[in-house]
Enzyme design. Sequence first.
Site, PDB file in Angstrom:
ATOM      1  N   ALA A  29       0.832  -1.206   0.000  1.00 28.19           N
ATOM      2  CA  ALA A  29       0.000   0.000   0.000  1.00 28.19           C
ATOM      3  C   ALA A  29       0.868   1.258   0.000  1.00 28.19           C
ATOM      4  CB  ALA A  29      -0.937   0.001   1.205  1.00 28.19           C
ATOM      5  N   GLY A  32       1.988   1.573  -3.494  1.00 32.27           N
ATOM      6  CA  GLY A  32       0.846   1.922  -4.338  1.00 32.27           C
ATOM      7  C   GLY A  32       0.393   3.354  -4.153  1.00 32.27           C
ATOM      8  N   ASP A  33       0.465   3.858  -2.934  1.00 30.85           N
ATOM      9  CA  ASP A  33       0.106   5.252  -2.667  1.00 30.85           C
ATOM     10  C   ASP A  33       1.017   6.192  -3.449  1.00 30.85           C
ATOM     11  OD1 ASP A  33      -1.192   7.443  -1.114  1.00 30.85           O
ATOM     12  OD2 ASP A  33       0.800   7.627  -0.221  1.00 30.85           O
ATOM     13  N   ALA A  34       2.306   5.935  -3.407  1.00 33.61           N
ATOM     14  CA  ALA A  34       3.267   6.774  -4.140  1.00 33.61           C
ATOM     15  C   ALA A  34       3.048   6.668  -5.642  1.00 33.61           C
ATOM     16  CB  ALA A  34       4.693   6.365  -3.779  1.00 33.61           C
ATOM     17  N   GLU A  37      -0.170   8.633  -6.654  1.00 35.90           N
ATOM     18  CA  GLU A  37       0.034  10.084  -6.633  1.00 35.90           C
ATOM     19  C   GLU A  37       0.895  10.523  -7.814  1.00 35.90           C
ATOM     20  OE1 GLU A  37       1.537  13.797  -3.895  1.00 35.90           O
ATOM     21  OE2 GLU A  37       0.937  11.936  -2.908  1.00 35.90           O
TER      22      GLU A  37
END
Length: 138
Positions: A29, A32-34, A37
Amino acid sequence: MFVPESDPLRGDRRLSPAAAKQLAPQALAYLGDALYEFHVRLRLLLPAQRSHQVHQSVVGAVRAERQAELLVSLLPLLTAEELEIVRRGRNAAGRVPRRLTGEYYQQATGLETLLGYLYLCDPQRLQALLQQLPVTEY
């Protein structure tokens, strides 16, 4: 978002799905967040705007509430294996920020986990799913 087959950040190798599943859902996660964005920043960069406007648009587009909506729109397109990755991510969601409900946060974490997993083991599938996600200024 262009996801090259050979990525200098990932190295020239992909992880096997089994190896990627060995990573903690929180680690996937985080990645995946990076990735998401970065994807949104690339998509909102043009037409040229002031940097503050781009930043505000990106912040709105990557909010957990928006990611939860996007996950719901992707669910019919996901394979059984991908749904399992999403489930693992949702179940591993940590402490929920005060401004969110647990459901939004869990769904957003599930999406981020899936994106991190696909980046490591199936970049073409990652690119195909990212193309399905509308990036709008929120």
